[in-house]
Design an enzyme around this catalytic site. Structure first.
Site, PDB file in Angstrom:
ATOM      1  N   ARG A  26      -3.418  -2.464   9.876  1.00  0.00           N
ATOM      2  CA  ARG A  26      -4.454  -1.446   9.613  1.00  0.00           C
ATOM      3  C   ARG A  26      -4.910  -1.432   8.146  1.00  0.00           C
ATOM      4  O   ARG A  26      -5.966  -0.900   7.830  1.00  0.00           O
ATOM      5  CB  ARG A  26      -3.994  -0.051  10.060  1.00  0.00           C
ATOM      6  CG  ARG A  26      -2.870   0.554   9.272  1.00  0.00           C
ATOM      7  CD  ARG A  26      -2.522   1.962   9.721  1.00  0.00           C
ATOM      8  NE  ARG A  26      -1.428   2.500   8.949  1.00  0.00           N
ATOM      9  CZ  ARG A  26      -0.157   2.332   9.245  1.00  0.00           C
ATOM     10  NH1 ARG A  26       0.204   1.634  10.310  1.00  0.00           N
ATOM     11  NH2 ARG A  26       0.798   2.865   8.481  1.00  0.00           N
ATOM     12  N   HIS A  67      15.386  11.726  -9.264  1.00  0.00           N
ATOM     13  CA  HIS A  67      16.596  12.269  -8.638  1.00  0.00           C
ATOM     14  C   HIS A  67      17.596  12.668  -9.722  1.00  0.00           C
ATOM     15  O   HIS A  67      17.700  11.995 -10.752  1.00  0.00           O
ATOM     16  CB  HIS A  67      17.264  11.223  -7.744  1.00  0.00           C
ATOM     17  CG  HIS A  67      16.508  10.894  -6.493  1.00  0.00           C
ATOM     18  ND1 HIS A  67      15.411  11.584  -6.054  1.00  0.00           N
ATOM     19  CD2 HIS A  67      16.734   9.906  -5.572  1.00  0.00           C
ATOM     20  CE1 HIS A  67      14.983  11.052  -4.914  1.00  0.00           C
ATOM     21  NE2 HIS A  67      15.763  10.025  -4.607  1.00  0.00           N
ATOM     22  N   CYS A 101      18.223   4.346  -3.943  1.00  0.00           N
ATOM     23  CA  CYS A 101      17.864   4.916  -5.249  1.00  0.00           C
ATOM     24  C   CYS A 101      18.983   5.771  -5.859  1.00  0.00           C
ATOM     25  O   CYS A 101      19.312   5.628  -7.035  1.00  0.00           O
ATOM     26  CB  CYS A 101      16.577   5.732  -5.138  1.00  0.00           C
ATOM     27  SG  CYS A 101      16.542   6.835  -3.717  1.00  0.00           S
ATOM     28  N   THR A 137       0.813  -1.226   0.000  1.00  0.00           N
ATOM     29  CA  THR A 137       0.000   0.000   0.000  1.00  0.00           C
ATOM     30  C   THR A 137       0.846   1.275   0.000  1.00  0.00           C
ATOM     31  O   THR A 137       0.308   2.369  -0.122  1.00  0.00           O
ATOM     32  CB  THR A 137      -0.943   0.022   1.227  1.00  0.00           C
ATOM     33  OG1 THR A 137      -0.145  -0.136   2.412  1.00  0.00           O
ATOM     34  CG2 THR A 137      -1.971  -1.091   1.155  1.00  0.00           C
ATOM     35  N   GLY A 138       2.170   1.143   0.123  1.00  0.00           N
ATOM     36  CA  GLY A 138       3.050   2.317   0.140  1.00  0.00           C
ATOM     37  C   GLY A 138       3.373   2.822  -1.255  1.00  0.00           C
ATOM     38  O   GLY A 138       2.963   2.230  -2.261  1.00  0.00           O
ATOM     39  N   VAL A 180       6.268   2.926  -2.989  1.00  0.00           N
ATOM     40  CA  VAL A 180       7.069   1.996  -3.805  1.00  0.00           C
ATOM     41  C   VAL A 180       6.267   0.737  -4.100  1.00  0.00           C
ATOM     42  O   VAL A 180       6.311   0.207  -5.209  1.00  0.00           O
ATOM     43  CB  VAL A 180       8.416   1.668  -3.122  1.00  0.00           C
ATOM     44  CG1 VAL A 180       9.174   0.595  -3.896  1.00  0.00           C
ATOM     45  CG2 VAL A 180       9.282   2.924  -3.014  1.00  0.00           C
ATOM     46  N   ASN A 229      13.370   7.820  -9.207  1.00  0.00           N
ATOM     47  CA  ASN A 229      13.799   7.148  -7.976  1.00  0.00           C
ATOM     48  C   ASN A 229      12.834   6.068  -7.492  1.00  0.00           C
ATOM     49  O   ASN A 229      13.223   5.163  -6.760  1.00  0.00           O
ATOM     50  CB  ASN A 229      14.005   8.166  -6.855  1.00  0.00           C
ATOM     51  CG  ASN A 229      12.798   9.055  -6.633  1.00  0.00           C
ATOM     52  OD1 ASN A 229      12.436   9.839  -7.521  1.00  0.00           O
ATOM     53  ND2 ASN A 229      12.155   8.963  -5.493  1.00  0.00           N
ATOM     54  N   LYS A 257      25.457   6.243   2.254  1.00  0.00           N
ATOM     55  CA  LYS A 257      25.000   5.135   1.404  1.00  0.00           C
ATOM     56  C   LYS A 257      25.699   5.197   0.053  1.00  0.00           C
ATOM     57  O   LYS A 257      26.095   4.173  -0.514  1.00  0.00           O
ATOM     58  CB  LYS A 257      23.486   5.203   1.206  1.00  0.00           C
ATOM     59  CG  LYS A 257      22.666   4.806   2.423  1.00  0.00           C
ATOM     60  CD  LYS A 257      21.187   5.117   2.191  1.00  0.00           C
ATOM     61  CE  LYS A 257      20.379   4.970   3.471  1.00  0.00           C
ATOM     62  NZ  LYS A 257      18.979   5.411   3.298  1.00  0.00           N
TER      63      LYS A 257
END
Length: 329
Positions: free
Chosen positions: A37, A234, A126, A9-10, A12, A307, A205
């Site tokens: 949820r 990006h 990313c 559900t996010g 990405v 990204n 990173k």
């Protein structure tokens, strides 16, 4: 072939759904997994409604592959439990990237390192993915000595809350803040949290993941990561010093011949990569290719990519495709 998306559900997760559909990924059953949820909600895939299930329910169903994009703490807790039932996990968080026992994979560069025994595979950050995509073929030919990179990163890299902050500010609406400052009409030199050395996690990173993916700890990398008010894509200004000299036309040819790279570099008609054109596409776009006249063996590049796609969802799906094609799952 049973595939789960954990964190469906996010932002990405939604793009993963889209990419699986676009690429006609070979699956028989798709499990959409999210937090308690969201359980019971429905998401569409190929015109059909699929109900969201919980993580424990998904583990009971023993998927062949689980694509994770649910945050580091979720990955640390649940990825090993999927692996225990025989699932191969491809994780989009930072949880496993620097784990010495886990592979950090950009398929065009190092998928050949993967084996059947790799049950948790890490997807790089990313901003790292698009940089190494452009630099890997050049490293092979000229051997990289040092990289200086400045990133100009979309608010979508932070998540839904940041996109909403920007949209609210554009509309003149007061709302929840994802950043300590307004992002509209601003640039914030602060991506992720600051570490003791004065660099942010995002900057480190770029250092650590680049060395791991290119399998060369001798590469010196220094980074500055900046958040800018764009919604998707990006951009990176990369200055790269090589051990060996290069010919700029040969550099262009090498990049042009690399799968997943598109050259946009015609200054006569103002063609160069921009996030508004990379948005929604899977390629990494490279332009402003020029020699750095201030020191020997040094090149400047401008690199742009979506990204949420190559930087996250697409790279994850490409790893899964490689596993299937090579009978590793």
């Amino acid at each position: 072939m049973k595939v789960a998306i954990v964190g469906a559900t996010g932002m990405v997760g939604n793009v993963m759904l889209k990419v699986l559909e676009e690429r006609n990924f070979p699956l028989d059953e798709l499990l959409l997994v999210a937090s308690e949820r969201s359980v019971g909600n429905k998401l569409k895939f190929k015109g059909k409604d699929i109900e969201v299930i919980s993580i424990p329910t998904a583990i009971e169903k023993r998927p062949d592959i689980a694509l994770f994009s649910a945050g580091g703490s979720t990955s640390l807790e649940w990825a090993p439990k999927f692996a225990e039932v025989g699932t191969t996990v491809i994780d989009n968080s930072s949880a496993w990237r620097m784990d010495l026992t886990k592979k950090l994979v950009v398929p065009e560069i190092n998928a050949n390192e993967l084996a059947k025994t790799d049950k948790i595979i890490a997807n790089p950050n990313c901003s790292t993915i698009q940089m190494v995509m452009a630099l890997a073929p050049l490293h092979k030919k000229y051997k990289i000595k040092r990289i200086v990179v400045s990133t100009y990163q979309s608010v979508s890299g932070t998540g839904v809350k940041a996109v909403e902050q920007m949209e609210n500010e554009i509309a003149g609406i007061k709302g929840e803040m994802a950043y300590p400052y307004p992002i509209h009409k601003n640039a914030i030199p602060h991506c992720d949290v600051f570490e003791e050395n004065g660099y942010t996690k995002e900057e480190m990173k770029l250092v650590n993941e680049t060395q791991k993916i290119l399998n060369d700890k001798s590469i010196a990398v220094t980074a500055t990561a900046v958040r800018i008010p764009t919604a998707g894509g990006h951009s990176e200004a990369i200055n790269v010093e090589f051990h060996n000299d290069f010919d700029v036309s040969e550099v262009r040819q090498l990049l042009n011949d690399t799968d997943g790279i598109t050259i946009q570099d015609n200054l006569d008609v103002n063609v160069y990569p921009m996030p508004m054109y990379a948005n929604g596409k899977d390629d990494v776009f490279v332009g402003r290719i020029r020699r750095d006249g201030s020191q020997p063996n040094t090149l400047n590049l401008w690199v742009v990519s979506d990204n949420l796609r190559k930087g996250a969802a697409t790279n994850t799906v490409q790893i899964a495709e490689y596993l299937i094609k090579n009978a590793l799952v």
